[in-house]
Design an enzyme around this catalytic site. Structure first.
Site, PDB file in Angstrom:
ATOM      1  N   GLU A   1     -17.448  -1.442  -5.066  1.00 47.74           N
ATOM      2  CA  GLU A   1     -17.046  -2.826  -4.802  1.00 47.74           C
ATOM      3  C   GLU A   1     -17.593  -3.293  -3.447  1.00 47.74           C
ATOM      4  O   GLU A   1     -17.774  -2.463  -2.559  1.00 47.74           O
ATOM      5  CB  GLU A   1     -15.511  -2.948  -4.848  1.00 47.74           C
ATOM      6  CG  GLU A   1     -14.789  -2.166  -3.777  1.00 47.74           C
ATOM      7  CD  GLU A   1     -13.264  -2.279  -3.907  1.00 47.74           C
ATOM      8  OE1 GLU A   1     -12.717  -1.968  -4.971  1.00 47.74           O
ATOM      9  OE2 GLU A   1     -12.641  -2.672  -2.895  1.00 47.74           O
TER      10      GLU A   1
ATOM     11  N   GLY B   1       3.212   9.364  -4.860  1.00 47.17           N
ATOM     12  CA  GLY B   1       3.549   9.164  -3.445  1.00 47.17           C
ATOM     13  C   GLY B   1       4.386   7.904  -3.293  1.00 47.17           C
ATOM     14  O   GLY B   1       5.076   7.484  -4.220  1.00 47.17           O
TER      15      GLY B   1
ATOM     16  N   ARG C   1       0.060  16.409  -7.261  1.00 44.33           N
ATOM     17  CA  ARG C   1      -0.450  17.748  -6.912  1.00 44.33           C
ATOM     18  C   ARG C   1       0.664  18.653  -6.385  1.00 44.33           C
ATOM     19  O   ARG C   1       0.606  19.859  -6.531  1.00 44.33           O
ATOM     20  CB  ARG C   1      -1.626  17.659  -5.936  1.00 44.33           C
ATOM     21  CG  ARG C   1      -1.249  17.136  -4.608  1.00 44.33           C
ATOM     22  CD  ARG C   1      -2.406  16.878  -3.695  1.00 44.33           C
ATOM     23  NE  ARG C   1      -1.857  16.037  -2.633  1.00 44.33           N
ATOM     24  CZ  ARG C   1      -2.341  15.904  -1.445  1.00 44.33           C
ATOM     25  NH1 ARG C   1      -3.435  16.520  -1.120  1.00 44.33           N
ATOM     26  NH2 ARG C   1      -1.758  15.144  -0.553  1.00 44.33           N
TER      27      ARG C   1
ATOM     28  N   HIS D   1      -9.485  -6.584  -5.458  1.00 46.67           N
ATOM     29  CA  HIS D   1      -8.830  -5.720  -4.459  1.00 46.67           C
ATOM     30  C   HIS D   1      -7.763  -6.493  -3.659  1.00 46.67           C
ATOM     31  O   HIS D   1      -7.858  -6.640  -2.441  1.00 46.67           O
ATOM     32  CB  HIS D   1      -9.866  -5.090  -3.521  1.00 46.67           C
ATOM     33  CG  HIS D   1      -9.367  -3.818  -2.881  1.00 46.67           C
ATOM     34  ND1 HIS D   1     -10.174  -2.756  -2.572  1.00 46.67           N
ATOM     35  CD2 HIS D   1      -8.119  -3.443  -2.486  1.00 46.67           C
ATOM     36  CE1 HIS D   1      -9.466  -1.790  -2.014  1.00 46.67           C
ATOM     37  NE2 HIS D   1      -8.205  -2.187  -1.953  1.00 46.67           N
TER      38      HIS D   1
ATOM     39  N   THR E   1      -4.888   0.472  -9.165  1.00 51.05           N
ATOM     40  CA  THR E   1      -4.788  -0.255  -7.893  1.00 51.05           C
ATOM     41  C   THR E   1      -5.052   0.711  -6.739  1.00 51.05           C
ATOM     42  O   THR E   1      -4.721   0.400  -5.591  1.00 51.05           O
ATOM     43  CB  THR E   1      -3.395  -0.893  -7.703  1.00 51.05           C
ATOM     44  OG1 THR E   1      -2.402   0.135  -7.831  1.00 51.05           O
ATOM     45  CG2 THR E   1      -3.125  -1.995  -8.709  1.00 51.05           C
TER      46      THR E   1
ATOM     47  N   ARG F   1      -8.204   3.411  -6.011  1.00 49.79           N
ATOM     48  CA  ARG F   1      -9.601   3.289  -5.598  1.00 49.79           C
ATOM     49  C   ARG F   1     -10.473   3.423  -6.838  1.00 49.79           C
ATOM     50  O   ARG F   1     -10.130   4.185  -7.764  1.00 49.79           O
ATOM     51  CB  ARG F   1      -9.981   4.408  -4.612  1.00 49.79           C
ATOM     52  CG  ARG F   1      -9.490   4.197  -3.187  1.00 49.79           C
ATOM     53  CD  ARG F   1     -10.209   3.034  -2.490  1.00 49.79           C
ATOM     54  NE  ARG F   1      -9.799   2.896  -1.101  1.00 49.79           N
ATOM     55  CZ  ARG F   1      -8.787   2.145  -0.676  1.00 49.79           C
ATOM     56  NH1 ARG F   1      -8.055   1.455  -1.551  1.00 49.79           N
ATOM     57  NH2 ARG F   1      -8.510   2.057   0.614  1.00 49.79           N
TER      58      ARG F   1
ATOM     59  N   ILE G   1       3.605   4.701  -3.100  1.00 51.51           N
ATOM     60  CA  ILE G   1       3.316   3.565  -3.988  1.00 51.51           C
ATOM     61  C   ILE G   1       3.668   3.920  -5.428  1.00 51.51           C
ATOM     62  O   ILE G   1       4.289   3.117  -6.144  1.00 51.51           O
ATOM     63  CB  ILE G   1       1.837   3.125  -3.837  1.00 51.51           C
ATOM     64  CG1 ILE G   1       1.582   2.641  -2.402  1.00 51.51           C
ATOM     65  CG2 ILE G   1       1.505   2.021  -4.842  1.00 51.51           C
ATOM     66  CD1 ILE G   1       0.122   2.342  -2.070  1.00 51.51           C
TER      67      ILE G   1
ATOM     68  N   GLY H   1      -4.396  -5.657  -3.743  1.00 53.32           N
ATOM     69  CA  GLY H   1      -3.149  -4.890  -3.685  1.00 53.32           C
ATOM     70  C   GLY H   1      -2.280  -5.197  -2.477  1.00 53.32           C
ATOM     71  O   GLY H   1      -1.082  -5.429  -2.593  1.00 53.32           O
TER      72      GLY H   1
HETATM   73  C1  DGY Z   1      -5.661   0.136   1.695  1.00 49.67           C
HETATM   74  O1  DGY Z   1      -4.951  -0.103   2.670  1.00 49.67           O
HETATM   75  O2  DGY Z   1      -6.111   1.239   1.499  1.00 49.67           O
HETATM   76  C2  DGY Z   1      -5.943  -0.986   0.756  1.00 49.67           C
HETATM   77  O3  DGY Z   1      -6.709  -0.607  -0.309  1.00 49.67           O
HETATM   78  C3  DGY Z   1      -6.570  -2.149   1.458  1.00 49.67           C
HETATM   79  O4  DGY Z   1      -5.547  -2.793   2.056  1.00 49.67           O
END
Ligand code: DGY
Length: 322
Positions: free
Chosen positions: A270, A158, A181, A288, A239, A241, A160, A290
């Site tokens: 977490e 996607g 997918r 976390h 990065t 989940r 990112i 990111g």
């Molecule tokens: C999100 O936006 O999903 C990040 O993991 C937290 O900013």
């Protein structure tokens, strides 16, 4: 005229708090500590809207409490919504929005940070130096690997995933393969090859980086079988989940040397981190981070403002979820 009210579960950078406060009656969590379930239920129920974050579990009980009270909208401060029971929200007629796009660059940058830290043993080096254990430059001292010319495998192409692919390809001359997918055309602009399975990506890659959403389908998408397909010289980067990686299988792969290392910014359960992950060799672990840039955290707040404003005005949400 009364203004709509909104419950914000954490503190935000000031420009975003000010923008929200200019439009709504806002209750911020003054202590900025994670709220208990009872506090969440009470806060959500007593406001027209709620703006939670990834650290709040908005489960069926919280949604039901909100619906029984005043809450008609959950404007999530973040793009991932796996902490929100979307089925319950839909069943109760509560609208949900998120903040896509604005954290793409920050998260992609942090992915490359983890790749570089692992490859160049930067965490090990810093720890050694601070411990006073550095004996000076040496030809075999903390020798890592270069990223240039290596292959990056992306799970989830996607926004990112594509931003990571561009950085890796144009910045480091890396080849990119990926699993997604649905079909992604044009090689994602970097000549990337789409492969049929996660295991194929793992087998072809020096780095495997996860960028898929956390859903029932992607839970443990990187599990024992996929890890077994990786080279002993390859690294895992997460990065996305914690749930998308089988942490027990990852620990086993690290301990046995089946993979070279892992860079993790997210964890199952977490902020508690599995002690086996903390003890595993060759890891770089971050809390976390990111999306944690000033620019991005302000932009995420502005996205909440836009969505809450649209909801209050009865116009379509810019970023609806579900
Ligand atoms: C999100 O936006 O999903 C990040 O993991 C937290 O900013």
């Amino acid at each position: 005229m009364t203004r709509p009210s909104i419950f914000v579960t954490r503190r935000w950078p000031s420009p975003a708090e000010e923008a929200l406060s200019a439009l709504f009656d806002v209750t911020f969590n003054a202590d900025d500590r994670p709220l208990s379930k009872d506090e969440l239920m009470a806060g959500v129920a007593s406001h027209d809207m709620a703006a939670p974050t990834v650290s709040d579990v908005i489960d069926a009980d919280v949604v039901a409490a909100g619906a029984a009270g005043r809450c008609r909208m959950i404007a999530n401060y973040g793009v991932g919504v796996n902490h929100i029971d979307l089925v319950s929200a839909a069943a109760h007629g509560i609208a949900v929005s998120n903040t896509p796009g604005v954290l793409t660059d920050a998260t992609a940058d942090l992915t490359l940070t983890l790749m570089l830290m692992l490859s160049r043993r930067a965490g090990e080096g810093e720890r050694e130096l601070r411990a006073g254990a550095w004996n000076g430059w040496g030809p075999t001292h903390l020798v890592g690997r270069q990223m240039t010319g290596k292959t990056l495998g992306i799970i989830g192409m996607g926004r990112i995933g594509q931003a990571v692919a561009r950085r890796a390809h144009f910045g480091f001359g890396m080849d990119v393969v990926f699993q997604n997918r649905s079909a992604v055309t044009g090689g994602a602009g970097v000549g990337a090859r789409q492969l049929a399975s996660v295991a194929e990506v793992c087998a072809a890659s020096d780095y495997v980086s996860l960028h898929c959403a956390a859903t029932a389908e992607t839970r443990h998408i990187l599990g024992a079988d996929a890890l077994a397909a990786m080279s002993p010289d390859a690294y895992v980067i997460n990065t996305a989940r914690g749930d998308v990686v089988d942490e027990a299988a990852l620990v086993a792969a690290l301990e046995s040397g089946a993979i070279a290392g892992a860079g993790l910014d997210v964890f199952q359960g977490e902020p508690v981190v599995n002690p086996a992950i903390l003890a595993a060799p060759n890891t770089v672990l971050l809390p976390h981070l990111g999306s944690a840039t000033q620019e991005t955290r302000v932009a995420m707040g502005m996205k909440v403002v836009e969505n809450a404003r649209a909801f209050a005005a009865g116009t379509p949400l810019p970023d609806p979820v579900g």
